[in-house]
Design an enzyme around this catalytic site. Sequence first.
Site, PDB file in Angstrom:
ATOM      1  N   ARG A  24       0.843  -1.203   0.000  1.00 29.24           N
ATOM      2  CA  ARG A  24       0.000   0.000   0.000  1.00 29.24           C
ATOM      3  C   ARG A  24       0.876   1.250   0.000  1.00 29.24           C
ATOM      4  O   ARG A  24       2.074   1.163   0.278  1.00 29.24           O
ATOM      5  CB  ARG A  24      -0.961   0.011   1.193  1.00 29.24           C
ATOM      6  CG  ARG A  24      -0.320   0.002   2.549  1.00 29.24           C
ATOM      7  CD  ARG A  24      -1.377  -0.122   3.645  1.00 29.24           C
ATOM      8  NE  ARG A  24      -1.993  -1.436   3.633  1.00 29.24           N
ATOM      9  CZ  ARG A  24      -1.510  -2.492   4.278  1.00 29.24           C
ATOM     10  NH1 ARG A  24      -0.387  -2.386   4.970  1.00 29.24           N
ATOM     11  NH2 ARG A  24      -2.105  -3.663   4.239  1.00 29.24           N
ATOM     12  N   TYR A  64       8.950 -16.237  13.604  1.00 25.46           N
ATOM     13  CA  TYR A  64       9.788 -15.240  12.922  1.00 25.46           C
ATOM     14  C   TYR A  64      11.253 -15.688  12.906  1.00 25.46           C
ATOM     15  O   TYR A  64      11.924 -15.657  11.863  1.00 25.46           O
ATOM     16  CB  TYR A  64       9.624 -13.918  13.672  1.00 25.46           C
ATOM     17  CG  TYR A  64      10.481 -12.771  13.209  1.00 25.46           C
ATOM     18  CD1 TYR A  64      10.376 -12.246  11.922  1.00 25.46           C
ATOM     19  CD2 TYR A  64      11.371 -12.151  14.096  1.00 25.46           C
ATOM     20  CE1 TYR A  64      11.139 -11.158  11.530  1.00 25.46           C
ATOM     21  CE2 TYR A  64      12.139 -11.058  13.713  1.00 25.46           C
ATOM     22  CZ  TYR A  64      12.012 -10.569  12.429  1.00 25.46           C
ATOM     23  OH  TYR A  64      12.771  -9.488  12.043  1.00 25.46           O
ATOM     24  N   LYS A 103      13.630 -16.563   9.708  1.00 28.91           N
ATOM     25  CA  LYS A 103      14.873 -15.835   9.427  1.00 28.91           C
ATOM     26  C   LYS A 103      16.073 -16.787   9.378  1.00 28.91           C
ATOM     27  O   LYS A 103      16.955 -16.631   8.535  1.00 28.91           O
ATOM     28  CB  LYS A 103      15.097 -14.725  10.472  1.00 28.91           C
ATOM     29  CG  LYS A 103      14.156 -13.540  10.312  1.00 28.91           C
ATOM     30  CD  LYS A 103      14.406 -12.795   9.001  1.00 28.91           C
ATOM     31  CE  LYS A 103      13.472 -11.631   8.775  1.00 28.91           C
ATOM     32  NZ  LYS A 103      13.597 -11.034   7.424  1.00 28.91           N
TER      33      LYS A 103
END
Length: 315
Positions: A37, A143, A147
């Site tokens: 966006r 997360y 990673k």
Amino acid sequence: MTPKILIIGACGQIGSELTLALRSLYGNEQVIASDIRAGNEELMQSGSFEILDATDKTAIASCVRKHKITDVYLMAAMLSATAEKYPDKAWSLNMNSLFHVLDLAKDKEIQKIFWPSSIAVFGPTTPKQNTPQRTIMEPSTVYGISKLAGERWCEYYYKNYGVDVRSIRYPGLISWKTSPGGGTTDYAIEIYHKALQQGSYECFLNKDTRLPMMYMEDAIRATIAIMQAAEDTIRVRSSYNLAAISFDPEEITETIREHIPDFSISYAPDFRQKIADTWPHSIDDTNSREDWGWQPQYDLKTITADMLSNLESLV
Ligand code: AKB
């Protein structure tokens, strides 16, 4: 040769500042910002912007071809706290976007990639003090797992396909221009906003939760430095440890009180405490210093002074 850059995730906390820094370094027309966006006015008005979904391989490839991109900075990711709530989405965003970009480099459509990793790659069994570059890595968050997997793939693509991918394990990042979203270290930004707005803050981590942190200026300098370094100086092709300072909520409170003496803090640890408890207290970044000359500039006192004066000037 001046690079032609695409930043994916340009409207996020790091991406928005990185976009402006790269535009002032290489020229506005050399840096294409993209995100799912639109972003802030400064970012939108200073150069080209494309709406781009980081999980859409075809859209990334056609953007790369349209703008004759040489370097991609893949900054789109779901951070630690949000990723615990949406594990599937986090895995899909964090991994698919990386594969799309690595494959474009493997197919020689782009020349160089920057991909951010994090201190979240470490876990509860990692040595906490001065955590080495190479050590036990058993992350226990969605997360962190994404990673760490990403780091292994970066090294794999470098070794097997010669992909020039460069990466840093960012600590918690502190900035005043753009808010972070969904991280465990975000308290270290919220605290400054609340100190100015209401003179008090309820912290979601315990007072003695010590974590590695860095000011955004330093993080941007590091990102640009590793990308500008000569190819043969980048000897770590998974991701480099990177450090500046470490502190806990009590210490940051003390520095804020030097400016706002009656600032008060209370503690109500939530699910993010469990995440923070698995992360290192401090990081050994000798490899970054030796290989590409890393040197941080901001300490806690200078960060606090800069954060408070900049946030104050916004109101
Ligand atoms: C987070 O808290 O999730 C991030 C990070 C340490 O990568 N700031």
